[in-house]
Design an enzyme around this catalytic site. Structure first.
Site, PDB file in Angstrom:
ATOM      1  N   TYR A  55      18.151 -38.897 -62.339  1.00  0.00           N
ATOM      2  CA  TYR A  55      18.875 -38.020 -61.420  1.00  0.00           C
ATOM      3  C   TYR A  55      19.667 -38.875 -60.424  1.00  0.00           C
ATOM      4  O   TYR A  55      19.104 -39.584 -59.594  1.00  0.00           O
ATOM      5  CB  TYR A  55      17.930 -37.096 -60.660  1.00  0.00           C
ATOM      6  CG  TYR A  55      17.179 -36.093 -61.508  1.00  0.00           C
ATOM      7  CD1 TYR A  55      17.595 -35.770 -62.797  1.00  0.00           C
ATOM      8  CD2 TYR A  55      16.041 -35.458 -61.022  1.00  0.00           C
ATOM      9  CE1 TYR A  55      16.899 -34.860 -63.570  1.00  0.00           C
ATOM     10  CE2 TYR A  55      15.349 -34.530 -61.782  1.00  0.00           C
ATOM     11  CZ  TYR A  55      15.778 -34.242 -63.061  1.00  0.00           C
ATOM     12  OH  TYR A  55      15.082 -33.325 -63.824  1.00  0.00           O
ATOM     13  N   SER A 207      14.713 -24.865 -64.490  1.00  0.00           N
ATOM     14  CA  SER A 207      15.878 -23.986 -64.480  1.00  0.00           C
ATOM     15  C   SER A 207      15.522 -22.503 -64.559  1.00  0.00           C
ATOM     16  O   SER A 207      16.051 -21.771 -65.407  1.00  0.00           O
ATOM     17  CB  SER A 207      16.847 -24.350 -65.618  1.00  0.00           C
ATOM     18  OG  SER A 207      18.157 -23.907 -65.334  1.00  0.00           O
ATOM     19  N   PRO A 208      14.656 -22.000 -63.674  1.00  0.00           N
ATOM     20  CA  PRO A 208      14.356 -20.563 -63.689  1.00  0.00           C
ATOM     21  C   PRO A 208      15.567 -19.699 -63.350  1.00  0.00           C
ATOM     22  O   PRO A 208      15.581 -18.502 -63.664  1.00  0.00           O
ATOM     23  CB  PRO A 208      13.261 -20.424 -62.632  1.00  0.00           C
ATOM     24  CG  PRO A 208      13.452 -21.593 -61.729  1.00  0.00           C
ATOM     25  CD  PRO A 208      13.917 -22.705 -62.618  1.00  0.00           C
ATOM     26  N   LEU A 209      16.594 -20.305 -62.733  1.00  0.00           N
ATOM     27  CA  LEU A 209      17.839 -19.574 -62.453  1.00  0.00           C
ATOM     28  C   LEU A 209      18.887 -19.814 -63.531  1.00  0.00           C
ATOM     29  O   LEU A 209      20.061 -19.477 -63.349  1.00  0.00           O
ATOM     30  CB  LEU A 209      18.395 -19.974 -61.082  1.00  0.00           C
ATOM     31  CG  LEU A 209      17.490 -19.712 -59.880  1.00  0.00           C
ATOM     32  CD1 LEU A 209      18.209 -20.061 -58.587  1.00  0.00           C
ATOM     33  CD2 LEU A 209      17.011 -18.270 -59.856  1.00  0.00           C
ATOM     34  N   ALA A 210      18.457 -20.379 -64.661  1.00  0.00           N
ATOM     35  CA  ALA A 210      19.345 -20.576 -65.813  1.00  0.00           C
ATOM     36  C   ALA A 210      20.604 -21.344 -65.442  1.00  0.00           C
ATOM     37  O   ALA A 210      21.719 -20.957 -65.799  1.00  0.00           O
ATOM     38  CB  ALA A 210      19.696 -19.238 -66.455  1.00  0.00           C
ATOM     39  N   GLY A 212      22.044 -21.609 -62.633  1.00  0.00           N
ATOM     40  CA  GLY A 212      22.905 -20.889 -61.695  1.00  0.00           C
ATOM     41  C   GLY A 212      23.359 -19.528 -62.176  1.00  0.00           C
ATOM     42  O   GLY A 212      23.870 -18.719 -61.385  1.00  0.00           O
ATOM     43  N   LYS A 217      25.631 -15.014 -58.319  1.00  0.00           N
ATOM     44  CA  LYS A 217      27.066 -15.251 -58.163  1.00  0.00           C
ATOM     45  C   LYS A 217      27.853 -14.961 -59.437  1.00  0.00           C
ATOM     46  O   LYS A 217      29.075 -14.810 -59.389  1.00  0.00           O
ATOM     47  CB  LYS A 217      27.304 -16.702 -57.733  1.00  0.00           C
ATOM     48  CG  LYS A 217      26.727 -17.023 -56.360  1.00  0.00           C
ATOM     49  CD  LYS A 217      26.962 -18.476 -55.991  1.00  0.00           C
ATOM     50  CE  LYS A 217      26.377 -18.788 -54.622  1.00  0.00           C
ATOM     51  NZ  LYS A 217      26.575 -20.211 -54.238  1.00  0.00           N
TER      52      LYS A 217
END
Length: 341
Positions: A55, A207-210, A212, A217
């Protein structure tokens, strides 16, 4: 936050894990603000922090090290990963003993710590026997450099292979797996989660929010939002791709479902992942303090069977809307030479 046991290790971790991928050049370049975000997460009850050497080329580990210096290290279950390319030398990557023994020292230095609680292999390496990797990790564990080790984004067959190899060689074993999981990326429900449950492995999902898509949004009839991830991985956000259009349709329907039940889409998305009995912790990766604040309430959200059934109707269990979101494609698919004569 109510603590959960990390697999069969006996270690207690929070249901939300602070992911540090967005600290540094890939996201928030302000080190002081990133440190404040780490401190705010710890103050809110999170005791689990996950990063990786790759990262921002080690910058994320350096920021986490700064944040935990000064007395906060002992109270944190600290996880990092190795595998990704860290230099021009072809041996500065992968899962070999040669590299892992070197790179763990680099991570320890960047993190300003004497030990790593959970050292994870970021992806499989087709050119390296898993026995070599397990033996190297076992030696690092016995040397006190790491406490436990795990895998990340391994296919179920390779999770099983690694468990059998550890048993056969009487070496340490992977005690955790870190796969992608969200309401749009549910493929691990088929085999990965059941296999991990069978072997008593802890599962921390990323990545539970896939990426973004479930931030709230991405809505139909609105311009696509700008993001650093979209800039780096354009194909996964290109709305001319039919798979991404299906993701947009699903994200919009899920946003409406969240609104109907008095939740933000972010809360619905994260609460969904930690509701699965095979999931130990969900990795949240805020870039700003505002994003952290919007994600923390999800730890206290309990979704009803009615809501879960409605999610299943929008994205069926075990389904990845886009194959590109699976996190890992084996060489058998990506290398044409392996499937043609």
């Amino acid at each position: 936050m109510e603590m959960r046991t990390l697999g069969r290790t006996g270690v207690k971790v929070s249901p939300l894990c602070l992911g540090a991928m967005m600290f540094g050049a890939w996201g928030n370049t302000d080190h002081d603000e990133s440190v404040r975000i780490v401190h705010a997460a710890l103050d809110a009850g999170i005791n689990f922090v996950d990063t990786a050497d790759v990262y921002s080329a080690g910058e994320s580990e350096e920021i986490v090290g700064k944040a935990l210096a000064g007395g906060r290290r002992d109270d944190v279950v600290l996880a990092t990963k190795a595998h990704g390319k860290m230099g021009e030398d072809p041996n500065q990557q992968g899962n070999s003993r040669r590299w892992l023994v070197q790179e763990v020292e680099h991570s320890l230095r960047r993190l300003q710590t004497d030990w790593i609680d959970l050292y994870q292999i970021h992806r499989p390496s087709p050119d390296t026997d898993v026995e070599e990797t397990l033996d190297a990790l076992t030696d690092l564990q016995r040397a006190g450099k790491i406490r436990y080790f795990g895998s990340s984004t391994f296919p179920p067959s390779q999770i099983v292979q690694a468990q059998w190899a550890a048993e056969k060689r009487h070496s340490g074993r992977f005690v955790t797996e870190q796969p992608p999981y969200s309401m749009l990326v549910r493929g691990i429900e088929n085999e990965v989660l059941p296999v991990c449950q069978q072997y008593g492995m802890g599962t921390l999902v990323w990545s539970p929010l896939a990426g973004g898509w479930l931030s709230g949004k991405w809505r139909k009839g609105q311009d696509a939002p700008e993001s650093s991830r979209a800039a780096r991985m354009g194909a996964r956000y290109d709305l001319s791709d039919p798979a991404n259009q299906r993701k947009l349709d699903a994200a919009d329907a899920l946003a409406q479902l969240a609104e109907q039940h008095g939740l933000s889409l972010v809360e619905l998305a994260i609460a969904f992942t930690i509701r699965h009995p095979g999931v130990t912790s969900a990795i949240i990766g805020p870039r700003t303090m505002e994003q952290l604040t919007s994600q923390l309430p999800a730890a206290d959200v309990v979704l009803s069977a009615e809501v879960l059934d409605a999610i299943d109707a929008i994205v069926p269990p075990g389904t990845n809307i886009s194959a590109a979101d699976a996190g890992y494609q084996p060489p058998a698919l990506t290398d044409a030479a392996l499937r043609r004569r």
